[in-house]
Design a protein around this motif. Structure first.
Motif, PDB file in Angstrom:
ATOM      1  N   GLU A  85       0.831  -1.209   0.000  1.00 17.71           N
ATOM      2  CA  GLU A  85       0.000   0.000   0.000  1.00 17.71           C
ATOM      3  C   GLU A  85       0.867   1.262   0.000  1.00 17.71           C
ATOM      4  N   ASN A  86       1.902   1.279   0.830  1.00 12.44           N
ATOM      5  CA  ASN A  86       2.784   2.451   0.884  1.00 12.44           C
ATOM      6  C   ASN A  86       3.591   2.610  -0.396  1.00 12.44           C
ATOM      7  N   VAL A  87       4.060   1.500  -0.965  1.00 17.30           N
ATOM      8  CA  VAL A  87       4.807   1.576  -2.223  1.00 17.30           C
ATOM      9  C   VAL A  87       3.905   2.126  -3.325  1.00 17.30           C
ATOM     10  N   MET A  88       2.667   1.657  -3.396  1.00 17.70           N
ATOM     11  CA  MET A  88       1.731   2.158  -4.415  1.00 17.70           C
ATOM     12  C   MET A  88       1.434   3.646  -4.207  1.00 17.70           C
ATOM     13  N   LYS A  89       1.266   4.047  -2.960  1.00 22.18           N
ATOM     14  CA  LYS A  89       1.026   5.461  -2.649  1.00 22.18           C
ATOM     15  C   LYS A  89       2.225   6.312  -3.097  1.00 22.18           C
ATOM     16  N   ASN A  90       3.423   5.871  -2.768  1.00 20.16           N
ATOM     17  CA  ASN A  90       4.635   6.597  -3.167  1.00 20.16           C
ATOM     18  C   ASN A  90       4.805   6.604  -4.678  1.00 20.16           C
ATOM     19  N   PHE A  91       4.523   5.465  -5.313  1.00 23.50           N
ATOM     20  CA  PHE A  91       4.641   5.351  -6.761  1.00 23.50           C
ATOM     21  C   PHE A  91       3.704   6.337  -7.461  1.00 23.50           C
ATOM     22  N   LYS A  92       2.473   6.415  -6.999  1.00 23.49           N
ATOM     23  CA  LYS A  92       1.509   7.351  -7.585  1.00 23.49           C
ATOM     24  C   LYS A  92       1.958   8.793  -7.378  1.00 23.49           C
ATOM     25  N   ALA A  93       2.568   9.078  -6.227  1.00 23.45           N
ATOM     26  CA  ALA A  93       3.073  10.433  -5.963  1.00 23.45           C
ATOM     27  C   ALA A  93       4.236  10.763  -6.903  1.00 23.45           C
ATOM     28  N   VAL A  94       5.137   9.810  -7.121  1.00 27.46           N
ATOM     29  CA  VAL A  94       6.255  10.024  -8.051  1.00 27.46           C
ATOM     30  C   VAL A  94       5.708  10.281  -9.448  1.00 27.46           C
ATOM     31  N   CYS A  95       4.722   9.472  -9.873  1.00 26.38           N
ATOM     32  CA  CYS A  95       4.105   9.655 -11.197  1.00 26.38           C
ATOM     33  C   CYS A  95       3.498  11.049 -11.322  1.00 26.38           C
ATOM     34  N   SER A  96       2.829  11.491 -10.280  1.00 27.37           N
ATOM     35  CA  SER A  96       2.192  12.812 -10.292  1.00 27.37           C
ATOM     36  C   SER A  96       3.227  13.927 -10.406  1.00 27.37           C
ATOM     37  N   ILE A  97       4.294  13.813  -9.666  1.00 26.81           N
ATOM     38  CA  ILE A  97       5.349  14.839  -9.698  1.00 26.81           C
ATOM     39  C   ILE A  97       6.028  14.855 -11.066  1.00 26.81           C
ATOM     40  N   LEU A  98       6.293  13.678 -11.622  1.00 26.53           N
ATOM     41  CA  LEU A  98       6.907  13.624 -12.951  1.00 26.53           C
ATOM     42  C   LEU A  98       5.979  14.216 -14.003  1.00 26.53           C
ATOM     43  N   ALA A  99       4.685  13.922 -13.912  1.00 26.16           N
ATOM     44  CA  ALA A  99       3.719  14.465 -14.880  1.00 26.16           C
ATOM     45  C   ALA A  99       3.674  15.983 -14.810  1.00 26.16           C
ATOM     46  N   SER A 100       3.830  16.546 -13.623  1.00 28.20           N
ATOM     47  CA  SER A 100       3.788  18.003 -13.494  1.00 28.20           C
ATOM     48  C   SER A 100       5.119  18.661 -13.855  1.00 28.20           C
ATOM     49  N   ASN A 101       6.157  17.847 -14.077  1.00 24.20           N
ATOM     50  CA  ASN A 101       7.473  18.378 -14.449  1.00 24.20           C
ATOM     51  C   ASN A 101       7.925  17.861 -15.810  1.00 24.20           C
ATOM     52  N   ASP A 102       6.982  17.533 -16.684  1.00 22.19           N
ATOM     53  CA  ASP A 102       7.349  16.948 -17.972  1.00 22.19           C
ATOM     54  C   ASP A 102       7.976  17.946 -18.933  1.00 22.19           C
ATOM     55  N   SER A 103       7.977  19.220 -18.586  1.00 22.83           N
ATOM     56  CA  SER A 103       8.597  20.216 -19.460  1.00 22.83           C
ATOM     57  C   SER A 103      10.071  20.459 -19.114  1.00 22.83           C
ATOM     58  N   VAL A 104      10.576  19.787 -18.087  1.00 26.16           N
ATOM     59  CA  VAL A 104      11.988  19.901 -17.726  1.00 26.16           C
ATOM     60  C   VAL A 104      12.819  19.302 -18.859  1.00 26.16           C
ATOM     61  N   ASP A 105      13.948  19.933 -19.179  1.00 25.69           N
ATOM     62  CA  ASP A 105      14.767  19.492 -20.309  1.00 25.69           C
ATOM     63  C   ASP A 105      15.419  18.130 -20.081  1.00 25.69           C
ATOM     64  N   PHE A 106      16.027  17.942 -18.924  1.00 27.37           N
ATOM     65  CA  PHE A 106      16.730  16.694 -18.624  1.00 27.37           C
ATOM     66  C   PHE A 106      16.221  16.146 -17.300  1.00 27.37           C
ATOM     67  N   ILE A 107      15.801  14.899 -17.317  1.00 30.24           N
ATOM     68  CA  ILE A 107      15.316  14.245 -16.098  1.00 30.24           C
ATOM     69  C   ILE A 107      16.157  12.994 -15.879  1.00 30.24           C
TER      70      ILE A 107
END
Length: 146
Positions: A85-107
């Protein structure tokens, strides 16, 4: 007396011998990455302008299993992996942060699992690569935790 000592030596020899075989086996089959690994090759080399300001995001995602609540053994704790449950919660948070930073040049992301037991077999690389469609993803294996 000699017979008793002989039996004791044989009984002790077998586990020690098996332990040495165990160590030898895992020493031989241990994953060792090459010093240099080519991640991709392009038909046409991309260039970057030296006069341009680029943005970057560098993040150790901790395979979505090292949240604030995790008591990790390398940090003096007792646990090896967090709950699903915690891994899924963290995974979804990482996905959300990456989606909101998709305009960054280098990730550059560290500790991204592809199908590991510690992250409950979630293919994080595929998910992150899908979210960041405007970027080109290249996994770099440095440890095989299977």
């Amino acid at each position: 007396m000699k017979k008793t000592v002989s039996v004791i030596v044989r009984i002790l020899f077998i586990p020690v011998f098996l332990f040495i075989l165990f160590l030898l086996f895992f020493t031989v089959v241990e994953y060792r990455p090459k010093d240099r690994i080519g991640l991709f090759s392009a038909l046409v080399a991309d260039t970057i302008c030296v006069d341009t300001l680029y943005s970057s995001l560098i993040w150790n995602t901790g395979y979505a299993g090292l949240g604030a609540n995790m008591d990790f053994f390398y940090d003096g704790g007792k646990n090896v992996r967090d709950t699903r449950e915690n891994v899924m919660k963290n995974f979804k948070a990482v996905c959300s942060i990456l989606a909101s930073n998709d305009s960054v040049d280098f990730i550059l992301l560290q500790e991204v699992d592809q199908s590991s037991k510690r992250s409950y077999r979630i293919n994080q690389f595929y998910a992150y690569d899908s979210i960041l469609g405007g970027h080109q993803g290249f996994p770099g294996l440095n440890y095989n935790a299977g």
